[in-house]
Design a protein around this motif. Structure first.
Motif, PDB file in Angstrom:
ATOM      1  N   HIS A 101       0.847  -1.200   0.000  1.00 23.22           N
ATOM      2  CA  HIS A 101       0.000   0.000   0.000  1.00 23.22           C
ATOM      3  C   HIS A 101       0.878   1.244   0.000  1.00 23.22           C
ATOM      4  CE1 HIS A 101      -3.662  -2.156   0.607  1.00 23.22           C
ATOM      5  NE2 HIS A 101      -4.333  -1.126   1.058  1.00 23.22           N
ATOM      6  N   PRO A 102       0.430   2.301  -0.638  1.00 22.72           N
ATOM      7  CA  PRO A 102      -0.651   2.361  -1.625  1.00 22.72           C
ATOM      8  C   PRO A 102      -0.202   1.830  -2.978  1.00 22.72           C
ATOM      9  CG  PRO A 102       0.333   4.513  -1.353  1.00 22.72           C
ATOM     10  CD  PRO A 102       1.014   3.627  -0.368  1.00 22.72           C
ATOM     11  N   HIS A 103      -1.162   1.580  -3.870  1.00 18.33           N
ATOM     12  CA  HIS A 103      -0.852   1.006  -5.180  1.00 18.33           C
ATOM     13  C   HIS A 103      -0.867   2.046  -6.296  1.00 18.33           C
ATOM     14  CE1 HIS A 103      -1.343  -2.715  -3.056  1.00 18.33           C
ATOM     15  NE2 HIS A 103      -2.606  -2.457  -2.813  1.00 18.33           N
ATOM     16  N   SER A 104      -1.558   3.134  -6.063  1.00 13.96           N
ATOM     17  CA  SER A 104      -1.649   4.205  -7.049  1.00 13.96           C
ATOM     18  C   SER A 104      -1.411   5.535  -6.345  1.00 13.96           C
ATOM     19  CB  SER A 104      -3.030   4.219  -7.715  1.00 13.96           C
ATOM     20  OG  SER A 104      -3.275   3.012  -8.416  1.00 13.96           O
ATOM     21  N   PHE A 105      -0.946   6.499  -7.127  1.00 14.97           N
ATOM     22  CA  PHE A 105      -0.595   7.796  -6.555  1.00 14.97           C
ATOM     23  C   PHE A 105      -1.221   8.911  -7.389  1.00 14.97           C
ATOM     24  CE2 PHE A 105       2.539   4.717  -5.370  1.00 14.97           C
ATOM     25  CZ  PHE A 105       2.823   5.008  -4.047  1.00 14.97           C
ATOM     26  N   ILE A 106      -1.869   9.843  -6.710  1.00 13.83           N
ATOM     27  CA  ILE A 106      -2.479  10.986  -7.375  1.00 13.83           C
ATOM     28  C   ILE A 106      -1.929  12.268  -6.758  1.00 13.83           C
ATOM     29  CG2 ILE A 106      -4.631  12.261  -7.723  1.00 13.83           C
ATOM     30  CD1 ILE A 106      -6.081   9.610  -7.965  1.00 13.83           C
ATOM     31  N   ASP A 107      -1.367  13.098  -7.603  1.00 16.58           N
ATOM     32  CA  ASP A 107      -0.859  14.406  -7.206  1.00 16.58           C
ATOM     33  C   ASP A 107      -1.985  15.407  -7.401  1.00 16.58           C
ATOM     34  OD1 ASP A 107       0.579  16.709  -6.733  1.00 16.58           O
ATOM     35  OD2 ASP A 107       1.666  16.651  -8.626  1.00 16.58           O
ATOM     36  N   MET A 108      -2.430  16.061  -6.321  1.00 16.48           N
ATOM     37  CA  MET A 108      -3.620  16.904  -6.383  1.00 16.48           C
ATOM     38  C   MET A 108      -3.275  18.395  -6.380  1.00 16.48           C
ATOM     39  SD  MET A 108      -6.338  15.025  -3.827  1.00 16.48           S
ATOM     40  CE  MET A 108      -5.411  15.421  -2.342  1.00 16.48           C
ATOM     41  N   GLN A 109      -4.146  19.167  -7.031  1.00 14.20           N
ATOM     42  CA  GLN A 109      -4.179  20.613  -6.904  1.00 14.20           C
ATOM     43  C   GLN A 109      -5.640  21.021  -6.767  1.00 14.20           C
ATOM     44  OE1 GLN A 109      -1.739  23.255  -9.128  1.00 14.20           O
ATOM     45  NE2 GLN A 109      -0.508  21.604 -10.007  1.00 14.20           N
TER      46      GLN A 109
ATOM     47  N   LEU B 192     -15.149  23.619  -5.375  1.00 14.69           N
ATOM     48  CA  LEU B 192     -13.749  23.225  -5.374  1.00 14.69           C
ATOM     49  C   LEU B 192     -13.407  22.741  -6.775  1.00 14.69           C
ATOM     50  CD1 LEU B 192     -13.631  21.067  -2.100  1.00 14.69           C
ATOM     51  CD2 LEU B 192     -13.133  23.506  -2.327  1.00 14.69           C
ATOM     52  N   LYS B 193     -12.401  23.360  -7.380  1.00 11.31           N
ATOM     53  CA  LYS B 193     -11.939  22.914  -8.693  1.00 11.31           C
ATOM     54  C   LYS B 193     -10.676  22.092  -8.492  1.00 11.31           C
ATOM     55  CE  LYS B 193     -10.725  24.426 -13.343  1.00 11.31           C
ATOM     56  NZ  LYS B 193     -10.612  25.579 -14.281  1.00 11.31           N
ATOM     57  N   MET B 194     -10.749  20.810  -8.846  1.00 15.71           N
ATOM     58  CA  MET B 194      -9.655  19.889  -8.570  1.00 15.71           C
ATOM     59  C   MET B 194      -8.960  19.434  -9.845  1.00 15.71           C
ATOM     60  SD  MET B 194     -10.946  17.541  -5.398  1.00 15.71           S
ATOM     61  CE  MET B 194     -10.967  18.282  -3.751  1.00 15.71           C
TER      62      MET B 194
ATOM     63  N   PHE C 103     -11.969  18.463 -12.577  1.00 16.39           N
ATOM     64  CA  PHE C 103     -13.407  18.531 -12.350  1.00 16.39           C
ATOM     65  C   PHE C 103     -13.714  19.585 -11.298  1.00 16.39           C
ATOM     66  CE2 PHE C 103     -11.610  15.299  -9.616  1.00 16.39           C
ATOM     67  CZ  PHE C 103     -12.223  15.486  -8.384  1.00 16.39           C
ATOM     68  N   VAL C 104     -14.972  20.024 -11.274  1.00 11.17           N
ATOM     69  CA  VAL C 104     -15.421  21.032 -10.329  1.00 11.17           C
ATOM     70  C   VAL C 104     -16.548  20.444  -9.481  1.00 11.17           C
ATOM     71  CG1 VAL C 104     -16.476  23.306 -10.042  1.00 11.17           C
ATOM     72  CG2 VAL C 104     -14.771  22.935 -11.852  1.00 11.17           C
TER      73      VAL C 104
END
Length: 201
Positions: free
Chosen positions: A12-20, A33-35, A110-111
């Motif tokens: 764990h974890p298996h996937s990674f998401i870099d957020m803004q 919230l606009k992601m 997405f928003v």
């Protein structure tokens, strides 16, 4: 869980998401919230393979975007928004979304519109985005990944809190392989979840 975005891994974890995230405001209210989620190369591979050489905005990209967005929506955007300990409701459907390519990475934008505008003044608004199972690591690299509109800058401030789970919790997460799932009541992802606080004058 982003099952379509998972890829084999050893722990764990298996996937990674870099957020803004950009806060959408109007007339001293928080509206949405606009992601922007940028997926790691391995997670992105299947999506980019399916998209092939299709151009941005093509029907293939629209279809893939709808499929990914449906999975995100099924998990309530993986996002909780609170004020004074009470959840702020948001709309079930995003007001806009799209999927695109950035090199070897897939990018989902997405928003999330709030069900009702939230006044900026008053108690702080806190939001957090995470996968409860911690199959997917969802992270802001720094507070520079959080954005306020220019007109809100003098009156509002954003702060990012990144927890530091103890060594035993980190070791437990690392010990889980692809076939393992932590007990649901453990809410493993919350132990690693960042929190963003919006405070306005």
């Amino acid at each position: 869980m982003l099952m379509a975005l998972s890829a084999p891994a050893l722990a764990h974890p298996h996937s990674f998401i870099d957020m803004q995230t950009t806060l959408v405001m109007q007339q001293k209210n928080l509206l949405a919230l606009k992601m922007v989620w940028t997926m790691d190369e391995i997670t992105s591979a299947d999506l980019l393979y399916d998209a092939g050489s299709a151009g941005a905005g093509s029907e293939i990209w629209k279809k893939l975007a709808a499929e990914v967005m449906a999975r995100v929506m099924a998990q309530h955007y993986f996002t909780n928004v609170y004020r004074d300990g009470k959840p702020l409701r948001y709309m079930r459907l995003p007001s806009e979304y799209q999927l695109s390519r950035n090199g070897n990475k897939a990018v989902l934008e997405f928003v999330i519109p709030l069900a009702q505008p939230a006044p900026l003044a008053g108690k702080p608004i806190i939001f957090s985005t995470y996968d409860p199972s911690y199959f997917v690591d969802m992270t802001y690299k720094s507070d520079r990944a959080l954005h306020l509109p220019a007109e809100a800058t003098p009156a509002c401030a954003l702060s990012l809190f990144t927890p530091k789970p103890n060594a035993s919790m980190q070791a437990y997460a690392l010990s889980l392989d692809k076939a393992d799932a932590p007990p649901e009541e453990m809410d493993l992802g919350q132990q690693f979840a960042q929190k963003v606080t919006l405070q306005c004058q």
